[in-house]
Design an enzyme around this catalytic site. Structure first.
Site, PDB file in Angstrom:
ATOM      1  N   ASN A  86       0.825  -1.203   0.000  1.00 62.94           N
ATOM      2  CA  ASN A  86       0.000   0.000   0.000  1.00 62.94           C
ATOM      3  C   ASN A  86       0.867   1.264   0.000  1.00 62.94           C
ATOM      4  OD1 ASN A  86      -2.386   1.567   0.132  1.00 62.94           O
ATOM      5  ND2 ASN A  86      -3.357   0.030   1.436  1.00 62.94           N
ATOM      6  N   HIS A 116      23.591   1.599  12.729  1.00 62.16           N
ATOM      7  CA  HIS A 116      24.692   2.527  12.978  1.00 62.16           C
ATOM      8  C   HIS A 116      25.316   2.162  14.317  1.00 62.16           C
ATOM      9  CE1 HIS A 116      23.383   5.051   9.641  1.00 62.16           C
ATOM     10  NE2 HIS A 116      22.159   4.804  10.056  1.00 62.16           N
ATOM     11  N   GLY A 143      -0.808  -1.400   8.860  1.00 68.04           N
ATOM     12  CA  GLY A 143      -0.390  -0.028   8.591  1.00 68.04           C
ATOM     13  C   GLY A 143       0.535   0.526   9.659  1.00 68.04           C
ATOM     14  N   THR A 166      11.287  -5.922  16.394  1.00 70.32           N
ATOM     15  CA  THR A 166      12.716  -5.828  16.698  1.00 70.32           C
ATOM     16  C   THR A 166      13.410  -7.183  16.682  1.00 70.32           C
ATOM     17  OG1 THR A 166      12.299  -5.969  19.070  1.00 70.32           O
ATOM     18  CG2 THR A 166      12.375  -3.760  18.098  1.00 70.32           C
ATOM     19  N   ARG A 181       5.268  -8.566  19.951  1.00 73.49           N
ATOM     20  CA  ARG A 181       5.327  -9.877  20.575  1.00 73.49           C
ATOM     21  C   ARG A 181       4.118 -10.693  20.116  1.00 73.49           C
ATOM     22  NH1 ARG A 181       2.732  -6.495  23.270  1.00 73.49           N
ATOM     23  NH2 ARG A 181       1.160  -6.879  24.810  1.00 73.49           N
TER      24      ARG A 181
END
Length: 186
Positions: A86, A116, A143, A166, A181
């Site tokens: 989308n 970084h 979204g 993550t 999670r």
């Protein structure tokens, strides 16, 4: 360092400095193609499809990507057949981004491979690196979801809107939150 050495380091997944003429040329190529892609009219699907295939490393049959689309290089992104992306996708492909078949990607989703250094000196010296992202077949990214460097999402998994992924997610779960999670099996 020799011309192209930083690109070789980047493609090998090693720390590199982005200030490299070859990488700058690759970035400009992608920026020009993305600008043309994002300016196509809705009625000009043939041109849109051709530009997407030129921009990205691989595009399966029946892929639909609604502009605008933002990439770093483009050539490190593959999208499997039947996938829908989308509006407003950001795919920073310093490392590979592999998106499976029949994936649904909601608006404003970010797939972010760059990293970084945490230490200030190497960061100030402009060192960076990246880790690949893999999205399995039939995944739904809601979204505004953000997928961080090095993450793999298993097939059939649903990631809720606004989630920040993550760590790897297994197949066949619903995951929500920040950090995302798994909250239930499918």
């Amino acid at each position: 360092m020799t011309v192209g050495e930083q690109k070789e380091r980047m493609l090998a997944g090693e720390p590199y400095i982005a200030d490299d003429p070859e990488l700058a040329a690759d970035l400009m190529r992608a920026a020009r193609l993305a600008e043309r892609y994002n300016a196509t009219g809705a009625e000009d699907q043939e041109t849109r499809d051709a530009l997407l295939r030129e921009l990205l490393g691989g595009v399966g049959e029946g892929v639909a990507v609604r502009p605008p689309l933002y990439v770093d290089y483009g050539y490190q992104i593959t999208i499997g057949p039947g996938t829908f992306v989308n509006f407003g996708a950001v795919m920073l492909d310093v490392a590979r981004i592999d998106i499976g078949a029949d994936v649904q990607i909601g608006p404003n989703v970010q797939l972010l491979t760059p990293t970084h250094p945490v230490e200030p000196e190497p960061r100030r010296a402009k060192w960076e690196s990246a880790r690949p992202i893999t999205v399995g077949d039939n995944v739904w990214l809601g979204g505004g979801a953000i997928v961080c460097p090095g993450v793999t999402i298993g097939e059939n998994t649903v990631v809720g809107a606004g989630a920040v992924v993550t760590r790897d997610l297994p197949a066949n779960v619903v995951a929500v939150g920040n950090p995302a999670r798994a909250v239930r099996a499918l």
